[in-house]
Write an enzyme that holds these catalytic residues in place. Structure first.
Site, PDB file in Angstrom:
ATOM      1  CG  ASP A  21     -27.523   6.486  -4.785  1.00 18.56           C
ATOM      2  OD1 ASP A  21     -27.611   6.615  -6.026  1.00 18.56           O
ATOM      3  OD2 ASP A  21     -26.484   6.733  -4.141  1.00 18.56           O
ATOM      4  NE  ARG A  41     -27.917   4.457  -1.072  1.00 20.56           N
ATOM      5  CZ  ARG A  41     -27.991   3.273  -1.678  1.00 20.56           C
ATOM      6  NH1 ARG A  41     -26.899   2.664  -2.062  1.00 20.56           N
ATOM      7  NH2 ARG A  41     -29.164   2.694  -1.884  1.00 20.56           N
ATOM      8  CG  HIS A  99     -22.320  -2.453  -1.682  1.00 21.34           C
ATOM      9  ND1 HIS A  99     -23.269  -1.618  -2.240  1.00 21.34           N
ATOM     10  CD2 HIS A  99     -22.191  -2.057  -0.391  1.00 21.34           C
ATOM     11  CE1 HIS A  99     -23.677  -0.744  -1.342  1.00 21.34           C
ATOM     12  NE2 HIS A  99     -23.045  -0.984  -0.209  1.00 21.34           N
ATOM     13  CB  CYS A 114     -27.431  -2.348  -7.183  1.00 19.03           C
ATOM     14  SG  CYS A 114     -25.708  -2.814  -7.104  1.00 19.03           S
ATOM     15  CG  ASN A 166      37.300 -13.657   9.092  1.00 19.31           C
ATOM     16  OD1 ASN A 166      37.934 -14.060  10.053  1.00 19.31           O
ATOM     17  ND2 ASN A 166      37.725 -13.767   7.835  1.00 19.31           N
ATOM     18  CG  ASP A 203      38.776 -14.705   2.095  1.00 16.11           C
ATOM     19  OD1 ASP A 203      38.289 -15.588   1.388  1.00 16.11           O
ATOM     20  OD2 ASP A 203      38.802 -13.500   1.777  1.00 16.11           O
ATOM     21  CB  SER A 230      28.677  -3.987   9.479  1.00 15.17           C
ATOM     22  OG  SER A 230      28.332  -5.353   9.285  1.00 15.17           O
TER      23      SER A 230
END
Ligand code: NAD
Length: 688
Positions: free
Chosen positions: A65, A90, A166, A262, A519, A598, A630
């Site tokens: 590379d 690298r 990169h 690159c 309720n 209600d 609940s």
């Protein structure tokens, strides 16, 4: 007019795919064709040479590379910041680049943290502004080093898509305050950071297809941009900005995850005069200590995930691993974020995992409240865990611990005190803790063992129900024996599923010290007492009753006529059931109203702030909270409950149970089952 710039290239004589260090390489190991690469590179060199002066770095065996010279350094005038590779493969390239740069007269420096040269650091041409990438290869703290070394402002941009590992694959800065970019490669704050500096008309966004054809990885020399591939659209758009696009196929290099930019390192980047005062490094860092079950308890992973997701970076500086399984380990962590404000917010979040700031102790930052019910913007938001605040050299334990509150400090009180206060209750002049400084959270990361084994943050499957019932019964007995407090939070499903009489029995037998509901629970319990039905269904026979649909309204009406549940009980109208037992036992039955209600019954608190206060009051000092079918009231209660209170959540829906058991508290357990069945088993177990 820009002069003819020098660029560094390296012939790809050793090129090949010999390892896999990015997604582009996957599946291509050993496939790189060196001859084809050489031919592409030769064409590339010939094309760019009229526009620049090419200097060459010799290839080196075993370093396939090295031809991607952009990653070797970031050159700025006489100074070259040598790349520090994040990937081991690298790293040997560093000494070769150092030798070349030194030999050619550059003053070579290097950051301590990974920074892959121009790959992750690009100047906005003509401006003392550096775009700096991190998140995949380069590390965020390296940006702070760059600012110090170069005396320019750096804007940290987090890359989030491994394919764009990169910065130079997703961003191409152009003179005149312009750029070409691929926004989805960045996280949201980074996109906003770019938008804050570059006017919308000057940002050219490429499509995914264009980006994946390396459209942003162009090498700009004067008004010519060399790139692997250019769509007609891009060519037109850049043409309007005065650029000529030259396509140079670089397919072989694409296999390794690189293209035009690159392959070239800029050697002539005009330095900007150092400002009199160095620019403030945007990147902020601090040190944290994290104690707990770091490896087996997954704590380090969770903390790392949290930091990464928030755009920060974490490095373990020291790890003191426990010798034994049961003992906690300690890690010293270096935490960085792209701005001091984001660092504070992130540090505050990590406190909830039991982290502690390791820097010299500084007192909490206190900011006064200006408007009633409004906190200063950077308020510290509380968790369920016991929390201390450092004020006047003393750690104060916050009172009324709960989550989603702010910490108010009364520094002048004797002794000074800290408390958790809801936003809406803030009053002007009160001092609110901001940021994470001077805050210590005692989060328990240990898993419970031994006698509380069942009280673990996990969802039980059906076959575990009996065991949980056994252990819960034992716990309820112990709480009753020491006059402790068990609070039940229940929904109307308790009644619909036939669980009402069992819950009533628990109350009668002294196992329950408060019932929190809405309720509906009371309405359906009363309907059952009056008519034997629940929502018009005969509970004994499981069939609907003629005209039964109005039963629950009649029940409400009767209670309203009497004045209230307590009156109905005292008048002998109601002689059994959940409400009846609450009245008889003299324990609070707190009914919080909702838009579905209600009636409501006279007792139902329709002012939600008042209802929240009444719930909070009722759970004060609770040892155990049993949440029965609940979602609304269970989650509401969970949010106001501090750590240390055992929570048992029973619901048919795993999602509800998981949410409640997921508070991270060791004392939470979820049971996915039918609530009627659960109460039946529990009552039988307790009656034995
Ligand atoms: P919710 O949706 O908050 O919770 C119901 C929960 O019960 C859900 O999580 C569900 O998964 C679970 N569940 C359903 N069947 C179950 C079973 N067999 N076993 C175990 N869990 C089961 O609803 P809620 O708490 O019933 O009511 C929300 C609000 O609406 C409350 O304030 C309530 O009072 C009100 N409400 C009023 C009336 C009325 O006044 N007539 C009627 C219904 C609801």
């Amino acid at each position: 007019m820009e002069t003819r710039p020098r660029v560094l290239l390296c012939p790809p004589d050793q090129f090949g795919i010999e390892y896999v260090i990015n997604p582009w390489m996957v599946g291509h190991l050993g496939h790189g064709r060196r001859d084809a690469a050489r031919a592409e590179w030769a064409r590339f060199r010939a094309a760019i040479e009229p526009h620049c002066e090419v200097l060459l770095l010799g290839p080196a065996p075993g370093l396939p590379d090295l031809c991607f010279t952009a990653n070797l350094a970031l050159v700025h005038g006489e100074q070259a910041v040598l790349g520090r590779f994040a990937v081991a493969e690298r790293r040997p390239e560093e000494s070769i680049a150092r030798e070349w740069l030194t030999g050619h007269g550059w003053h070579v420096v290097q950051t301590d943290e990974p920074l892959e040269g121009e790959g992750d650091a690009l100047f906005q041409p003509g401006e003392p502004l550096l775009w700096a990438g991190y998140g995949i290869r380069s590390a965020l703290p390296a940006h702070a080093e760059l600012v110090e070394l170069l005396g320019v402002e750096a804007v940290s941009l987090r890359l989030t898509d491994e394919r764009f590992y990169h910065l130079d694959m997703a961003l191409l800065p152009l003179p005149g305050g312009r750029l070409v970019w691929y926004p989805p490669a960045f996280d949201e704050p980074s996109r906003l950071a770019v938008a804050a500096r570059i006017d919308e008309r000057h940002r050219l966004a490429v499509t995914a297809d264009e980006a994946l054809a390396f459209a942003c990885n162009g090498l700009r020399l004067g008004t010519t941009i060399f790139c692997h591939q250019a769509s007609p659209r891009l060519r037109d758009a850049l043409g309007e900005w005065g650029y000529a696009l030259v396509e140079l196929p670089l397919d072989e290099f694409l296999l390794a995850g690189g293209a035009a930019k690159c392959l070239a390192l800029f050697l002539d980047q005009t330095p900007f005069p150092r400002p009199a005062a160095p620019p403030a490094p945007a990147v902020a860092a601090t040190r944290l200590r994290l104690t707990g079950h770091l490896l087996d308890g997954d704590l380090l992973n969770r903390v790392t995930d949290e930091v990464t997701a928030a755009g920060g970076s974490l490095r373990v500086e020291a790890l003191d691993l426990a010798a034994r399984h049961a003992e906690p380990s300690t890690a010293t962590l270096h935490l960085a974020a792209p701005s001091p404000r984001r660092l504070e917010a992130l540090a505050a979040r990590l406190l909830a995992h039991g982290a502690e700031l390791a820097e010299p102790l500084e007192p909490a930052r206190l900011v006064p409240v200006v408007a009633p019910g409004v906190a200063p913007e950077e308020f510290y938001s509380t968790t369920i865990w016991p929390t201390d605040v450092l004020v006047g050299g003393r750690w104060l334990r916050a009172r009324d611990q709960r989550m989603d509150a702010v910490l108010v400090v009364e520094a002048e009180a004797v002794p000074p005190l800290a408390r958790c206060v809801l936003l809406r209750d803030l009053r002007p002049g009160q001092l609110v803790v901001c940021g994470a400084r001077g805050v210590r959270v005692h989060a328990t990361t240990r898993r419970a063992t031994g006698e509380f084994a069942f009280m673990r943050s996990e969802v039980s499957s059906e076959r575990r129900v009996e065991r949980v019932v056994d252990e819960l019964a034992w716990e309820l007995q112990r709480i009753r024996a020491r006059s402790g407090r068990t609070v039940v939070v229940a929904g109307p499903v308790v009644v619909h599923t036939g669980g009402g009489p069992y819950l009533a029995r628990l109350i009668r037998d002294g196992y329950v010290q408060a019932v929190l509901a809405g309720n509906a629970l009371a309405v359906h319990d009363l309907e059952q007492q009056f008519f034997g039905t629940s929502l018009g269904v005969d509970l004994a026979r499981g069939v609907g009753v003629h005209g039964g649909h109005r039963n629950h309204l009649t029940a409400i009406n009767r209670i309203r006529a009497t004045g209230g549940i307590a009156e109905a009980v005292s008048q002998g109208m109601v002689t059994a059931g959940i409400c009846y037992e609450c009245v008889r036992a003299g324990i609070p039955l707190v009914l919080a109203g909702s838009i579905r209600d209600d009636g409501p019954l006279p007792e139902t608190l329709m002012d939600l702030v008042e209802a929240q206060r009444a719930y909070a009051e009722a759970i004060r000092g609770a040892d155990l909270i049993l949440m029965l079918a609940s979602m609304l009231h269970a989650i509401g209660t969970g949010n106001m409950t501090p750590a240390g209170v055992k929570l048992v959540a029973v619901d048919i829906s795993p999602a509800v149970v998981t949410k409640l058991a997921d508070r991270g508290s060791v004392e939470s357990v979820g049971v996915v089952t039918d609530v009627g069945l659960f109460l039946n088993l529990l009552a039988r177990r307790l009656g034995r």
